[in-house]
Scaffold this motif. Sequence first.
Motif, PDB file in Angstrom:
ATOM      1  N   ARG A 138       0.822  -1.204   0.000  1.00 35.10           N
ATOM      2  CA  ARG A 138       0.000   0.000   0.000  1.00 35.10           C
ATOM      3  C   ARG A 138       0.855   1.253   0.000  1.00 35.10           C
ATOM      4  N   ILE A 139       0.213   2.352  -0.327  1.00 39.67           N
ATOM      5  CA  ILE A 139       0.830   3.667  -0.292  1.00 39.67           C
ATOM      6  C   ILE A 139      -0.102   4.586   0.472  1.00 39.67           C
ATOM      7  N   ASP A 140       0.453   5.597   1.109  1.00 37.99           N
ATOM      8  CA  ASP A 140      -0.358   6.559   1.845  1.00 37.99           C
ATOM      9  C   ASP A 140      -0.797   7.682   0.909  1.00 37.99           C
ATOM     10  N   ILE A 141      -2.088   7.806   0.723  1.00 36.83           N
ATOM     11  CA  ILE A 141      -2.622   8.887  -0.092  1.00 36.83           C
ATOM     12  C   ILE A 141      -2.568  10.197   0.677  1.00 36.83           C
ATOM     13  N   ARG A 142      -3.027  10.152   1.917  1.00 34.20           N
ATOM     14  CA  ARG A 142      -2.949  11.335   2.783  1.00 34.20           C
ATOM     15  C   ARG A 142      -2.898  10.874   4.235  1.00 34.20           C
ATOM     16  N   THR A 143      -2.289  11.693   5.062  1.00 32.51           N
ATOM     17  CA  THR A 143      -2.168  11.376   6.489  1.00 32.51           C
ATOM     18  C   THR A 143      -2.503  12.625   7.305  1.00 32.51           C
ATOM     19  N   ASP A 144      -2.848  12.396   8.581  1.00 31.11           N
ATOM     20  CA  ASP A 144      -3.130  13.525   9.470  1.00 31.11           C
ATOM     21  C   ASP A 144      -2.250  13.505  10.712  1.00 31.11           C
ATOM     22  N   GLY A 145      -1.181  12.743  10.647  1.00 27.67           N
ATOM     23  CA  GLY A 145      -0.288  12.636  11.802  1.00 27.67           C
ATOM     24  C   GLY A 145      -0.669  11.532  12.754  1.00 27.67           C
ATOM     25  N   ARG A 146      -1.841  10.926  12.537  1.00 24.36           N
ATOM     26  CA  ARG A 146      -2.293   9.805  13.370  1.00 24.36           C
ATOM     27  C   ARG A 146      -2.729   8.630  12.513  1.00 24.36           C
ATOM     28  N   HIS A 147      -3.511   8.918  11.476  1.00 22.51           N
ATOM     29  CA  HIS A 147      -4.061   7.881  10.622  1.00 22.51           C
ATOM     30  C   HIS A 147      -3.708   8.177   9.163  1.00 22.51           C
ATOM     31  N   ALA A 148      -3.766   7.146   8.358  1.00 26.21           N
ATOM     32  CA  ALA A 148      -3.447   7.305   6.939  1.00 26.21           C
ATOM     33  C   ALA A 148      -4.572   6.739   6.080  1.00 26.21           C
ATOM     34  N   GLU A 149      -4.839   7.417   4.983  1.00 28.44           N
ATOM     35  CA  GLU A 149      -5.730   6.871   3.962  1.00 28.44           C
ATOM     36  C   GLU A 149      -4.835   6.197   2.931  1.00 28.44           C
ATOM     37  N   VAL A 150      -5.083   4.948   2.653  1.00 30.87           N
ATOM     38  CA  VAL A 150      -4.156   4.182   1.829  1.00 30.87           C
ATOM     39  C   VAL A 150      -4.790   3.764   0.505  1.00 30.87           C
ATOM     40  N   GLU A 151      -3.902   3.466  -0.426  1.00 30.25           N
ATOM     41  CA  GLU A 151      -4.305   2.872  -1.701  1.00 30.25           C
ATOM     42  C   GLU A 151      -3.390   1.689  -1.951  1.00 30.25           C
ATOM     43  N   PHE A 152      -3.951   0.644  -2.517  1.00 25.68           N
ATOM     44  CA  PHE A 152      -3.170  -0.575  -2.717  1.00 25.68           C
ATOM     45  C   PHE A 152      -2.314  -0.486  -3.971  1.00 25.68           C
ATOM     46  N   THR A 153      -1.182  -1.179  -3.920  1.00 25.64           N
ATOM     47  CA  THR A 153      -0.247  -1.182  -5.040  1.00 25.64           C
ATOM     48  C   THR A 153       0.353  -2.578  -5.171  1.00 25.64           C
ATOM     49  N   LYS A 154       1.083  -2.798  -6.249  1.00 24.48           N
ATOM     50  CA  LYS A 154       1.808  -4.057  -6.418  1.00 24.48           C
ATOM     51  C   LYS A 154       3.318  -3.817  -6.426  1.00 24.48           C
ATOM     52  N   ASP A 155       3.703  -2.606  -6.091  1.00 27.12           N
ATOM     53  CA  ASP A 155       5.113  -2.226  -6.120  1.00 27.12           C
ATOM     54  C   ASP A 155       5.717  -2.314  -4.720  1.00 27.12           C
ATOM     55  N   TRP A 156       6.670  -3.206  -4.547  1.00 24.87           N
ATOM     56  CA  TRP A 156       7.281  -3.434  -3.240  1.00 24.87           C
ATOM     57  C   TRP A 156       8.084  -2.226  -2.767  1.00 24.87           C
ATOM     58  N   GLN A 157       8.708  -1.506  -3.705  1.00 22.90           N
ATOM     59  CA  GLN A 157       9.510  -0.348  -3.323  1.00 22.90           C
ATOM     60  C   GLN A 157       8.636   0.767  -2.761  1.00 22.90           C
ATOM     61  N   LEU A 158       7.461   0.978  -3.357  1.00 24.04           N
ATOM     62  CA  LEU A 158       6.567   2.019  -2.857  1.00 24.04           C
ATOM     63  C   LEU A 158       6.078   1.689  -1.453  1.00 24.04           C
ATOM     64  N   ASP A 159       5.801   0.426  -1.193  1.00 28.54           N
ATOM     65  CA  ASP A 159       5.382   0.027   0.149  1.00 28.54           C
ATOM     66  C   ASP A 159       6.523   0.227   1.141  1.00 28.54           C
ATOM     67  N   ALA A 160       7.736  -0.103   0.715  1.00 26.71           N
ATOM     68  CA  ALA A 160       8.899   0.076   1.599  1.00 26.71           C
ATOM     69  C   ALA A 160       9.097   1.550   1.936  1.00 26.71           C
ATOM     70  N   TYR A 161       8.817   2.423   0.971  1.00 20.61           N
ATOM     71  CA  TYR A 161       9.047   3.847   1.181  1.00 20.61           C
ATOM     72  C   TYR A 161       8.121   4.440   2.239  1.00 20.61           C
ATOM     73  N   ARG A 162       6.934   3.877   2.413  1.00 23.88           N
ATOM     74  CA  ARG A 162       5.978   4.423   3.375  1.00 23.88           C
ATOM     75  C   ARG A 162       6.280   3.960   4.804  1.00 23.88           C
ATOM     76  N   ARG A 163       7.232   3.061   4.984  1.00 20.24           N
ATOM     77  CA  ARG A 163       7.539   2.540   6.313  1.00 20.24           C
ATOM     78  C   ARG A 163       8.425   3.510   7.090  1.00 20.24           C
ATOM     79  N   ASP A 164       8.495   3.329   8.404  1.00 10.44           N
ATOM     80  CA  ASP A 164       9.136   4.339   9.245  1.00 10.44           C
ATOM     81  C   ASP A 164      10.652   4.330   9.202  1.00 10.44           C
ATOM     82  N   LEU A 165      11.277   3.188   9.476  1.00  4.47           N
ATOM     83  CA  LEU A 165      12.723   3.112   9.632  1.00  4.47           C
ATOM     84  C   LEU A 165      13.323   2.176   8.597  1.00  4.47           C
ATOM     85  N   THR A 166      14.553   2.442   8.213  1.00  8.86           N
ATOM     86  CA  THR A 166      15.199   1.604   7.200  1.00  8.86           C
ATOM     87  C   THR A 166      15.288   0.150   7.643  1.00  8.86           C
ATOM     88  N   ILE A 167      15.495  -0.071   8.931  1.00 13.07           N
ATOM     89  CA  ILE A 167      15.632  -1.434   9.436  1.00 13.07           C
ATOM     90  C   ILE A 167      14.295  -2.170   9.453  1.00 13.07           C
TER      91      ILE A 167
END
Length: 469
Positions: A157-186
């Motif tokens: 998934r990818i975050d379409i918009r966030t408010d600092g607490r919750h996110a509105e998401v859209e689904f994807t098939k791209d692993w890199q885009l999902d990785a980018y929305r995560r918090d820490l590199t580890i």
Amino acid sequence: MWKKKSVHQLVKFSLFFHPIPPWKTQISGRTSFSFLGGSNRFYISSNQASRLQQSHLVKMKLDTPEFHKLFTSELKTLIALFEKNKHEIRIAGGPVRDLLMGKVCHDVDLATTATPTQMKEMFELEGIRMINNKGESHGTITARINDKENYEVTTLRIDIRTDGRHAEVEFTKDWQLDAYRRDLTINAMFLDVDGTVYDYFNGIEDVNNRKVRFVGDPADRIQEDYLRILRYFRFYGRVAATAEEHEEATLKAISENAEGLKGISGERIWLELQKILTGNHAASIVKAIVQTGVYKYIGFPDSLSLEEFESVCERTEGSVPTPMTRMAALFSDVDQIYEMNKRLKVSTDELKTCLFVVMYRDQSPGENVMQYYQHLIASLAGKENKPHERVVELLKYKGMGETRKAIETWNMPRFPISGKDLLEMNVKKGPVFSKALGELRRRWIESDFQMTREELLDTIGEVLSDIRS
């Protein structure tokens, strides 16, 4: 084939760039880029697009006992189902990090290219029970395999918009885009069933160097969910080898965005704080929490003693204190504790532990230390819930290891008098009855638990006379 030593000894790198084609767009006067995300496009800033294009995929092969132990028959059944239906599925986030650190994983998070609808259709067709549908709107389906293990599987998934607490998401098939929305590199790596680790943001290197960094710009990641400030500190305690090696840019972003924690519920904050307080580098991390101004928004008092907290962390090292045992060091009086609880809404048991430690920590036990704490436990029994456990936590706080061990194994003698004894002596239930029972218990404790039932009952006349006079 691979030896369980360092990450470098486990790694066989396959490095290549994985660009994503952007479409340049103007949004609100800013240059942005749109990317295909599922059926629609989504928008990110030009800075984010630049970072995505600069990222690269590093692959390595993992072959360790911990990795193979992960694949129970239930997990194999689940993975086979996705493969049969031609959907990609990989282990995601925390388990990958822990395996790279040589740790055994007990929980498995999974990510997939299958949508929630596709997952539900698969599971229903195979007669697999699904539980807890609360995460479905964010792409998470929980499947119970063989009526034995529950697995959370989340659509990329990818975050379409966030408010600092919750996110509105859209689904994807791209692993890199999902990785980018995560918090820490580890936490942004994936692991395939064949042992291939997929790392887009230098997570492998950061695990090997015990570095904790945000994916991309720290401020961007924090503003998506302000709780990530505390998640950063929690994972620093879990991963970093040494204290106080935070990147300056990270602390700057935390300081500038600390106020965002005002919108996060106390319950969520306390869940993170508990792990910070009892984790590695707790004293150093709490110091950073104070220096960045985070403490103002998480229930800490305005005036606190970092020196006392550091001392308590040292004294409690290795004794497995509760989070509240250590946190008590931050409070100078009970009023501060009640103010904290307005923000964090801790459990009644946790609140009582904190209050108990603060109220009794400065009391001197005198010469007979063991007797003092035995008498304290006995005097609170019946009035205070879990007096034995609370005294043990108090002793951890004070660093009295030998006394703590003795108290932990001490069994309080049984009070030989019951209410029935007083009723048989024509003492009617009421205030006098309660006071008499309490006085008999006090005398029994003062005798160091030596007075017998008969000796205590012989004093009932004197006790009642004193109460009524």
